[in-house]
Motif scaffolding. Structure first.
Motif, PDB file in Angstrom:
ATOM      1  N   GLU A  50       0.840  -1.187   0.000  1.00 23.83           N
ATOM      2  CA  GLU A  50       0.000   0.000   0.000  1.00 23.83           C
ATOM      3  C   GLU A  50       0.876   1.238   0.000  1.00 23.83           C
ATOM      4  O   GLU A  50       2.015   1.201   0.468  1.00 23.83           O
ATOM      5  CB  GLU A  50      -0.910   0.027   1.238  1.00 23.83           C
ATOM      6  CG  GLU A  50      -1.933  -1.088   1.249  1.00 23.83           C
ATOM      7  CD  GLU A  50      -2.957  -0.939   2.371  1.00 23.83           C
ATOM      8  OE1 GLU A  50      -3.290   0.203   2.745  1.00 23.83           O
ATOM      9  OE2 GLU A  50      -3.420  -1.980   2.863  1.00 23.83           O
ATOM     10  N   LYS A  52       0.373   5.898  -0.232  1.00 22.40           N
ATOM     11  CA  LYS A  52      -0.418   7.104  -0.475  1.00 22.40           C
ATOM     12  C   LYS A  52       0.402   8.022  -1.369  1.00 22.40           C
ATOM     13  O   LYS A  52       1.599   8.213  -1.156  1.00 22.40           O
ATOM     14  CB  LYS A  52      -0.751   7.806   0.837  1.00 22.40           C
ATOM     15  CG  LYS A  52      -1.628   9.026   0.648  1.00 22.40           C
ATOM     16  CD  LYS A  52      -2.056   9.628   1.954  1.00 22.40           C
ATOM     17  CE  LYS A  52      -2.970  10.813   1.663  1.00 22.40           C
ATOM     18  NZ  LYS A  52      -3.543  11.360   2.885  1.00 22.40           N
ATOM     19  N   HIS A 108      -2.877  12.456  -3.355  1.00 23.40           N
ATOM     20  CA  HIS A 108      -3.597  11.999  -2.156  1.00 23.40           C
ATOM     21  C   HIS A 108      -4.376  10.696  -2.343  1.00 23.40           C
ATOM     22  O   HIS A 108      -4.985  10.208  -1.395  1.00 23.40           O
ATOM     23  CB  HIS A 108      -4.510  13.083  -1.565  1.00 23.40           C
ATOM     24  CG  HIS A 108      -3.811  14.374  -1.300  1.00 23.40           C
ATOM     25  ND1 HIS A 108      -2.749  14.475  -0.421  1.00 23.40           N
ATOM     26  CD2 HIS A 108      -3.988  15.608  -1.824  1.00 23.40           C
ATOM     27  CE1 HIS A 108      -2.320  15.722  -0.404  1.00 23.40           C
ATOM     28  NE2 HIS A 108      -3.036  16.433  -1.254  1.00 23.40           N
ATOM     29  N   ASP A 109      -4.363  10.129  -3.553  1.00 19.46           N
ATOM     30  CA  ASP A 109      -4.985   8.807  -3.726  1.00 19.46           C
ATOM     31  C   ASP A 109      -4.204   7.787  -2.903  1.00 19.46           C
ATOM     32  O   ASP A 109      -2.986   7.889  -2.741  1.00 19.46           O
ATOM     33  CB  ASP A 109      -4.949   8.359  -5.195  1.00 19.46           C
ATOM     34  CG  ASP A 109      -6.023   8.993  -6.052  1.00 19.46           C
ATOM     35  OD1 ASP A 109      -6.910   9.689  -5.510  1.00 19.46           O
ATOM     36  OD2 ASP A 109      -5.969   8.793  -7.291  1.00 19.46           O
ATOM     37  N   GLU A 110      -4.920   6.815  -2.378  1.00 15.17           N
ATOM     38  CA  GLU A 110      -4.287   5.692  -1.688  1.00 15.17           C
ATOM     39  C   GLU A 110      -4.412   4.474  -2.590  1.00 15.17           C
ATOM     40  O   GLU A 110      -5.488   4.185  -3.106  1.00 15.17           O
ATOM     41  CB  GLU A 110      -4.952   5.450  -0.342  1.00 15.17           C
ATOM     42  CG  GLU A 110      -4.700   6.582   0.643  1.00 15.17           C
ATOM     43  CD  GLU A 110      -5.317   6.343   2.008  1.00 15.17           C
ATOM     44  OE1 GLU A 110      -5.306   5.179   2.469  1.00 15.17           O
ATOM     45  OE2 GLU A 110      -5.800   7.315   2.600  1.00 15.17           O
ATOM     46  N   ASN A 133      -7.187   1.696  -6.763  1.00 14.34           N
ATOM     47  CA  ASN A 133      -7.459   2.857  -5.932  1.00 14.34           C
ATOM     48  C   ASN A 133      -8.211   2.332  -4.714  1.00 14.34           C
ATOM     49  O   ASN A 133      -9.260   1.700  -4.860  1.00 14.34           O
ATOM     50  CB  ASN A 133      -8.302   3.871  -6.708  1.00 14.34           C
ATOM     51  CG  ASN A 133      -8.632   5.100  -5.899  1.00 14.34           C
ATOM     52  OD1 ASN A 133      -9.140   5.017  -4.780  1.00 14.34           O
ATOM     53  ND2 ASN A 133      -8.355   6.261  -6.480  1.00 14.34           N
ATOM     54  N   LYS A 134      -7.656   2.545  -3.538  1.00 16.70           N
ATOM     55  CA  LYS A 134      -8.228   1.958  -2.321  1.00 16.70           C
ATOM     56  C   LYS A 134      -9.650   2.462  -2.054  1.00 16.70           C
ATOM     57  O   LYS A 134     -10.497   1.704  -1.593  1.00 16.70           O
ATOM     58  CB  LYS A 134      -7.317   2.255  -1.130  1.00 16.70           C
ATOM     59  CG  LYS A 134      -7.565   1.386   0.057  1.00 16.70           C
ATOM     60  CD  LYS A 134      -6.476   1.564   1.086  1.00 16.70           C
ATOM     61  CE  LYS A 134      -6.766   0.714   2.301  1.00 16.70           C
ATOM     62  NZ  LYS A 134      -5.739   0.864   3.328  1.00 16.70           N
ATOM     63  N   LYS A 135      -9.912   3.707  -2.370  1.00 16.01           N
ATOM     64  CA  LYS A 135     -11.237   4.295  -2.091  1.00 16.01           C
ATOM     65  C   LYS A 135     -12.305   3.785  -3.059  1.00 16.01           C
ATOM     66  O   LYS A 135     -13.401   3.415  -2.644  1.00 16.01           O
ATOM     67  CB  LYS A 135     -11.152   5.814  -2.161  1.00 16.01           C
ATOM     68  CG  LYS A 135     -12.433   6.523  -1.811  1.00 16.01           C
ATOM     69  CD  LYS A 135     -12.249   8.031  -1.837  1.00 16.01           C
ATOM     70  CE  LYS A 135     -13.554   8.740  -1.527  1.00 16.01           C
ATOM     71  NZ  LYS A 135     -13.385  10.201  -1.592  1.00 16.01           N
TER      72      LYS A 135
END
Length: 158
Positions: A50, A52, A108-110, A133-135
């Protein structure tokens, strides 16, 4: 300093516990640390990373450089291969990898990357990886990699 090198060498060559070896690898992986990447091995051959996206990862205002994503890809593919190599009492190195980019990654994407071992041979292993993209859960990149296995005693730690 020489004693530390010998201790590291002995740890790698004498230890067959892939979990402990991955923990040690994480301590020495300054590329991953400097870029905010984490690596977790759930089981041999299965790696999750992971990270960011921060300001230093930008190539254009608000957008991540593709090289950052490929670095995450190589690290995750490599983690999958390395866990297998460690379990065999070996080390590994990237021979080649290919990446396809599907969606832009923004500041700022995780990201979460998941790699799985797909094929093992005497000298080469093959892994596959998705970065999401985690979100949103959307796949931003896919990749495949081939890694060469080699004996731990060939590592010099110099």
């Amino acid at each position: 300093m020489e004693k530390i090198k010998e201790d590291k060498k002995g740890f790698f060559t004498d230890n067959k516990n892939h979990t402990q070896l991955i923990e040690l690898y994480n301590q020495f992986n300054f590329f991953a640390k400097d870029n905010g990447m984490t690596l977790e091995i759930k089981e041999v051959g299965h790696a999750i990373s992971e990270m960011k996206i921060v300001e230093k990862h930008q190539s254009a205002p608000g957008h991540c450089h593709g090289g950052v994503i490929s670095g995450l890809m190589d690290a995750t593919l490599g983690g999958s291969a390395l866990s297998y190599a460690f379990a065999q009492g070996k080390l590994c190195a990237t021979v080649e990898f290919k990446i396809n980019y599907f969606l832009p990654v923004k500041l700022h994407d995780e990201l979460i990357a998941e790699a799985n071992l797909e094929h093992t041979g005497n000298r080469l292993v093959h892994t596959v990886c998705d970065i999401k993209n985690k979100k949103t859960g959307k796949v931003v990149a896919k990749g495949i990699g081939t890694f060469n296995l080699y004996p731990m005693n060939k590592q010099t730690f110099e």
